[in-house]
Design an enzyme around this catalytic site. Structure first.
Site, PDB file in Angstrom:
ATOM      1  N   GLU A  89       0.815  -1.212   0.000  1.00  0.00           N
ATOM      2  CA  GLU A  89       0.000   0.000   0.000  1.00  0.00           C
ATOM      3  C   GLU A  89       0.844   1.255   0.000  1.00  0.00           C
ATOM      4  O   GLU A  89       1.955   1.272   0.525  1.00  0.00           O
ATOM      5  CB  GLU A  89      -0.825   0.066   1.289  1.00  0.00           C
ATOM      6  CG  GLU A  89      -1.807  -1.033   1.441  1.00  0.00           C
ATOM      7  CD  GLU A  89      -2.477  -0.966   2.807  1.00  0.00           C
ATOM      8  OE1 GLU A  89      -3.260  -1.869   3.085  1.00  0.00           O
ATOM      9  OE2 GLU A  89      -2.204  -0.022   3.570  1.00  0.00           O
ATOM     10  N   CYS A 102       3.244   8.498   1.029  1.00  0.00           N
ATOM     11  CA  CYS A 102       3.649   7.571   2.085  1.00  0.00           C
ATOM     12  C   CYS A 102       3.828   6.203   1.425  1.00  0.00           C
ATOM     13  O   CYS A 102       2.915   5.701   0.773  1.00  0.00           O
ATOM     14  CB  CYS A 102       2.547   7.530   3.149  1.00  0.00           C
ATOM     15  SG  CYS A 102       2.819   6.270   4.387  1.00  0.00           S
ATOM     16  N   CYS A 109       5.379  -7.268   7.606  1.00  0.00           N
ATOM     17  CA  CYS A 109       6.373  -6.737   8.547  1.00  0.00           C
ATOM     18  C   CYS A 109       6.628  -7.785   9.620  1.00  0.00           C
ATOM     19  O   CYS A 109       5.707  -8.485  10.045  1.00  0.00           O
ATOM     20  CB  CYS A 109       5.857  -5.449   9.182  1.00  0.00           C
ATOM     21  SG  CYS A 109       7.048  -4.685  10.300  1.00  0.00           S
ATOM     22  N   CYS A 113       3.875  -5.114  15.827  1.00  0.00           N
ATOM     23  CA  CYS A 113       3.360  -4.110  16.769  1.00  0.00           C
ATOM     24  C   CYS A 113       1.887  -4.422  17.022  1.00  0.00           C
ATOM     25  O   CYS A 113       1.159  -4.790  16.094  1.00  0.00           O
ATOM     26  CB  CYS A 113       3.511  -2.702  16.199  1.00  0.00           C
ATOM     27  SG  CYS A 113       5.225  -2.272  15.894  1.00  0.00           S
ATOM     28  N   CYS A 116      -1.154  -2.786  14.915  1.00  0.00           N
ATOM     29  CA  CYS A 116      -0.941  -2.568  13.484  1.00  0.00           C
ATOM     30  C   CYS A 116      -1.433  -3.757  12.649  1.00  0.00           C
ATOM     31  O   CYS A 116      -1.047  -4.899  12.898  1.00  0.00           O
ATOM     32  CB  CYS A 116       0.550  -2.340  13.249  1.00  0.00           C
ATOM     33  SG  CYS A 116       0.998  -2.278  11.507  1.00  0.00           S
ATOM     34  N   GLY A 160       5.835  -2.188   6.650  1.00  0.00           N
ATOM     35  CA  GLY A 160       7.209  -2.637   6.833  1.00  0.00           C
ATOM     36  C   GLY A 160       8.077  -1.705   7.661  1.00  0.00           C
ATOM     37  O   GLY A 160       7.711  -0.556   7.934  1.00  0.00           O
ATOM     38  N   GLU A 161       9.213  -2.235   8.084  1.00  0.00           N
ATOM     39  CA  GLU A 161      10.198  -1.471   8.857  1.00  0.00           C
ATOM     40  C   GLU A 161      11.360  -1.126   7.909  1.00  0.00           C
ATOM     41  O   GLU A 161      12.143  -2.014   7.533  1.00  0.00           O
ATOM     42  CB  GLU A 161      10.682  -2.316  10.052  1.00  0.00           C
ATOM     43  CG  GLU A 161      11.938  -1.821  10.721  1.00  0.00           C
ATOM     44  CD  GLU A 161      11.907  -0.342  11.135  1.00  0.00           C
ATOM     45  OE1 GLU A 161      10.985   0.059  11.852  1.00  0.00           O
ATOM     46  OE2 GLU A 161      12.820   0.396  10.733  1.00  0.00           O
ATOM     47  N   SER A 193      10.663   6.594   8.838  1.00  0.00           N
ATOM     48  CA  SER A 193      10.099   6.369  10.167  1.00  0.00           C
ATOM     49  C   SER A 193      10.433   4.945  10.614  1.00  0.00           C
ATOM     50  O   SER A 193      10.168   3.992   9.894  1.00  0.00           O
ATOM     51  CB  SER A 193       8.583   6.559  10.092  1.00  0.00           C
ATOM     52  OG  SER A 193       8.014   6.280  11.332  1.00  0.00           O
ATOM     53  N   SER A 216       8.890   5.937  15.833  1.00  0.00           N
ATOM     54  CA  SER A 216       7.549   5.600  16.314  1.00  0.00           C
ATOM     55  C   SER A 216       7.708   5.202  17.774  1.00  0.00           C
ATOM     56  O   SER A 216       8.030   4.057  18.071  1.00  0.00           O
ATOM     57  CB  SER A 216       6.979   4.431  15.498  1.00  0.00           C
ATOM     58  OG  SER A 216       6.838   4.806  14.164  1.00  0.00           O
ATOM     59  N   LEU A 217       7.499   6.150  18.648  1.00  0.00           N
ATOM     60  CA  LEU A 217       7.776   5.899  20.069  1.00  0.00           C
ATOM     61  C   LEU A 217       6.565   5.207  20.721  1.00  0.00           C
ATOM     62  O   LEU A 217       6.688   4.136  21.295  1.00  0.00           O
ATOM     63  CB  LEU A 217       8.101   7.236  20.762  1.00  0.00           C
ATOM     64  CG  LEU A 217       8.513   7.141  22.219  1.00  0.00           C
ATOM     65  CD1 LEU A 217       9.812   6.386  22.388  1.00  0.00           C
ATOM     66  CD2 LEU A 217       8.641   8.548  22.820  1.00  0.00           C
ATOM     67  N   HIS A 218       5.436   5.858  20.680  1.00  0.00           N
ATOM     68  CA  HIS A 218       4.134   5.302  21.073  1.00  0.00           C
ATOM     69  C   HIS A 218       3.971   4.951  22.560  1.00  0.00           C
ATOM     70  O   HIS A 218       2.854   4.619  22.987  1.00  0.00           O
ATOM     71  CB  HIS A 218       3.752   4.076  20.235  1.00  0.00           C
ATOM     72  CG  HIS A 218       3.762   4.341  18.752  1.00  0.00           C
ATOM     73  ND1 HIS A 218       3.476   5.560  18.202  1.00  0.00           N
ATOM     74  CD2 HIS A 218       4.028   3.517  17.700  1.00  0.00           C
ATOM     75  CE1 HIS A 218       3.568   5.494  16.878  1.00  0.00           C
ATOM     76  NE2 HIS A 218       3.904   4.270  16.552  1.00  0.00           N
ATOM     77  N   ASN A 292      -6.824   5.100  15.185  1.00  0.00           N
ATOM     78  CA  ASN A 292      -8.024   4.797  14.383  1.00  0.00           C
ATOM     79  C   ASN A 292      -8.471   3.393  14.733  1.00  0.00           C
ATOM     80  O   ASN A 292      -7.697   2.454  14.534  1.00  0.00           O
ATOM     81  CB  ASN A 292      -7.666   4.792  12.888  1.00  0.00           C
ATOM     82  CG  ASN A 292      -7.886   6.133  12.240  1.00  0.00           C
ATOM     83  OD1 ASN A 292      -8.635   6.962  12.731  1.00  0.00           O
ATOM     84  ND2 ASN A 292      -7.212   6.335  11.131  1.00  0.00           N
ATOM     85  N   CYS A 335      -2.581   1.419   8.239  1.00  0.00           N
ATOM     86  CA  CYS A 335      -1.589   0.740   7.416  1.00  0.00           C
ATOM     87  C   CYS A 335      -1.839  -0.764   7.398  1.00  0.00           C
ATOM     88  O   CYS A 335      -1.976  -1.390   8.432  1.00  0.00           O
ATOM     89  CB  CYS A 335      -0.208   1.059   7.977  1.00  0.00           C
ATOM     90  SG  CYS A 335       1.065  -0.044   7.455  1.00  0.00           S
TER      91      CYS A 335
HETATM   92  S1  SF4 Z   1       3.727  -0.354  12.974  1.00  0.00           S
HETATM   93 FE1  SF4 Z   1       5.320  -0.439  11.399  1.00  0.00          FE
HETATM   94  S2  SF4 Z   1       6.945  -1.602  12.390  1.00  0.00           S
HETATM   95 FE2  SF4 Z   1       5.124  -1.997  13.590  1.00  0.00          FE
HETATM   96  S3  SF4 Z   1       4.242  -3.888  12.712  1.00  0.00           S
HETATM   97 FE3  SF4 Z   1       3.291  -2.133  11.674  1.00  0.00          FE
HETATM   98  S4  SF4 Z   1       4.494  -1.845   9.822  1.00  0.00           S
HETATM   99 FE4  SF4 Z   1       5.721  -3.076  11.240  1.00  0.00          FE
END
Ligand code: SF4
Length: 350
Positions: A89, A102, A109, A113, A116, A160-161, A193, A216-218, A292, A335
Site C-alpha cells: 500500500e 507515504c 512486517c 506491533c 498494526c 514494513g520497517e 520512520s 515511532s515511540l508510542h 483509528n 496501514c
Molecule cells: S507499525 Fe510499522 S513496524 Fe510496527 S508492525 Fe506495523 S508496519 Fe511493522
C-alpha cells in the site's frame, strides 16, 4: 538467466557497456529512471543491436497501480501490484501546500506491533529498491492527475520497517533524490520512520545524514512500550535515545517522535511527563496521532478533548507537540488494512 535491469548500478552498466561510447550509460540510465521505458525496443536512441542484446540479457519489471480509494478529505490510498503479484500500500496526502507520498518498504512486517494490521501478516518479503521507487513515481503521477501538482515530500511510513530493508531503502532514496532521475527530490524532504532498531539508526546516520528520521515511540517507558512493540525488548529506550543522539549529532536535523495515543493506555499526565523528558533530551518534536479503531483490535480512540489535554501537558513542559489529523478515516486508513482486505488475492499470489 536474465538479470533484473533495474537492480543494476551505474558501475555495473559501465562494465556491461564498456565497448560502447561512454554516453550510453547516461542514455540507458535515463530510459530506466527518468522515462520509465517498459521495453528495450522503445529506447530509440540506442543502436538496434544493443537493444536486442539488452532484451536477451535483462528483464524489465515495474510496479503497477491496482486500486485507488479516495477519502472525503482528499487522501488517496493506493494498492500497488508488484511484479510477482504481491501487494503493498501507499498513500497520497494533500495537505496545504504539501503533497506527501507515504510508501511501503516491505511486504508485511516482522515486528508485530500490537496495534498494526500489517504486523499481523508477518514478513512476506523485502521490497526491491525499484519497487519502493516506483510507488513514489506512481503517487507523483496520481498527484498530477488528480490535483495537478507534484509531490513535495516522501515518508516511509507504510507497510514494513524500512531500517530492516536498509540497502534497498538506501538505493530507493538515491533514485528519488537523483538529479538525473524523474523526481530529483531534496533528501531533506524525505522522512524515514522507524519502530526503533538502535544499531540501524546509527548506520542510517552514517549513510543518509541528510534524510530526516522519525521514531515511532508510542509509549514513554520500557514496560508499556514492550507491551505494544515487541522490538523494544531488544532495543530499549536507553539504547534508542543513545542512537538518536548519534543521528542528531551527525545530521543536525530535529528528530520527530511519533506517538499514537491509545485511550487509557498511554495518555495519562504521567505518560506525558515521561514523553516530555525524552523529547527534551533529544531536542525532538512530538507528533500526536489519535488511534483509528480497526476491526480485530481492542484499542480505543481518544476523544478530541483527550488529545488536546495530552498535547497541553507536553506544551506546558516546553515541548513542540502537534496533533496530526487522522487522514482518510472513511477508507481503509490504517496501514495494512487495504492489503489485508485483499488477503485472498495476496495469498493466491504468494
Ligand atoms: S507499525 Fe510499522 S513496524 Fe510496527 S508492525 Fe506495523 S508496519 Fe511493522
Amino acid at each position: 538467466m536474465k538479470q533484473d535491469a533495474r537492480l543494476f548500478t551505474k558501475e555495473q552498466w559501465q562494465q556491461y557497456l564498456k565497448q560502447e561510447p561512454s554516453y550510453r550509460v547516461k542514455q540507458l540510465w535515463q530510459w530506466l529512471w527518468k522515462h520509465h521505458a517498459r521495453d528495450f525496443q522503445s529506447m530509440l536512441n540506442l543502436p538496434k543491436t544493443l537493444r536486442s542484446q539488452l532484451e536477451k540479457d535483462f528483464l524489465l519489471a515495474y510496479v503497477e497501480r491496482k486500486e485507488v480509494q479516495r477519502s472525503k478529505d482528499g487522501t488517496l490510498k493506493v494498492l500497488f501490484l508488484l511484479p510477482d503479484g504481491k501487494l503493498v500500500e501507499g498513500v497520497l496526502i494533500p495537505h496545504g501546500k504539501r503533497m506527501t507520498a507515504c510508501v511501503s518498504s516491505q511486504v508485511g512486517c516482522s515486528l508485530h506491533c500490537r496495534f498494526c494490521a500489517t504486523g499481523t501478516m508477518g514478513l512476506i518479503r523485502q521490497l526491491k529498491s525499484y519497487e519502493i521507487y516506483d510507488q513514489v513515481v506512481l503517487l507523483n503521477a496520481l498527484a498530477q492527475e488528480v490535483y495537478g501538482r507534484k509531490l513535495t515530500n516522501v515518508v516511509f511510513m507504510g507497510m514494513g520497517e524500512p531500517l530492516l530493508n536498509f540497502s534497498q531503502v538506501v538505493r530507493a532514496i538515491q533514485h528519488i533524490t537523483d538529479s538525473e532521475g524523474a523526481l530529483g527530490m531534496s533528501p531533506q524532504r524525505i522522512v524515514v520512520s522507524t519502530a526503533g532498531i538502535a544499531k540501524m539508526i546509527k548506520r542510517f546516520a552514517d549513510v543518509l545524514p541528510k534524510v530526516r528520521l522519525a521514531l515511532s515511540l508510542h509509549a514513554p517507558d520500557d514496560e508499556k512500550r514492550s507491551k505494544i512493540m515487541p522490538i523494544n525488548q531488544h532495543n530499549n529506550l536507553a539504547a534508542l535515545i543513545e542512537a538518536l543522539q548519534y543521528y542528531r549529532e551527525k545530521s543536525r536535523h530535529r528528530i520527530t517522535l511519533e506517538y499514537l495515543v491509545l485511550r487509557g493506555f498511554n495518555d495519562s499526565k504521567q505518560d506525558a511527563q515521561r514523553l516530555a523528558q525524552i523529547a527534551k533530551r533529544l531536542w525532538a518534536k512530538v507528533n500526536l496521532l489519535a488511534y483509528n479503531e480497526v476491526e480485530g483490535f481492542s484499542w480505543k480512540r481518544p476523544s478530541k478533548a483527550q488529545m488536546e489535554r495530552f498535547a497541553g501537558y507536553l506544551r506546558e513542559r516546553g515541548v513542540i507537540a502537534t496533533i496530526r489529523e487522522s487522514r482518510g478515516r472513511d477508507i481503509d486508513a490504517a496501514c495494512g488494512q487495504l492489503a489485508l482486505r485483499h488477503a485472498s488475492f495476496a495469498q493466491r499470489a504468494v
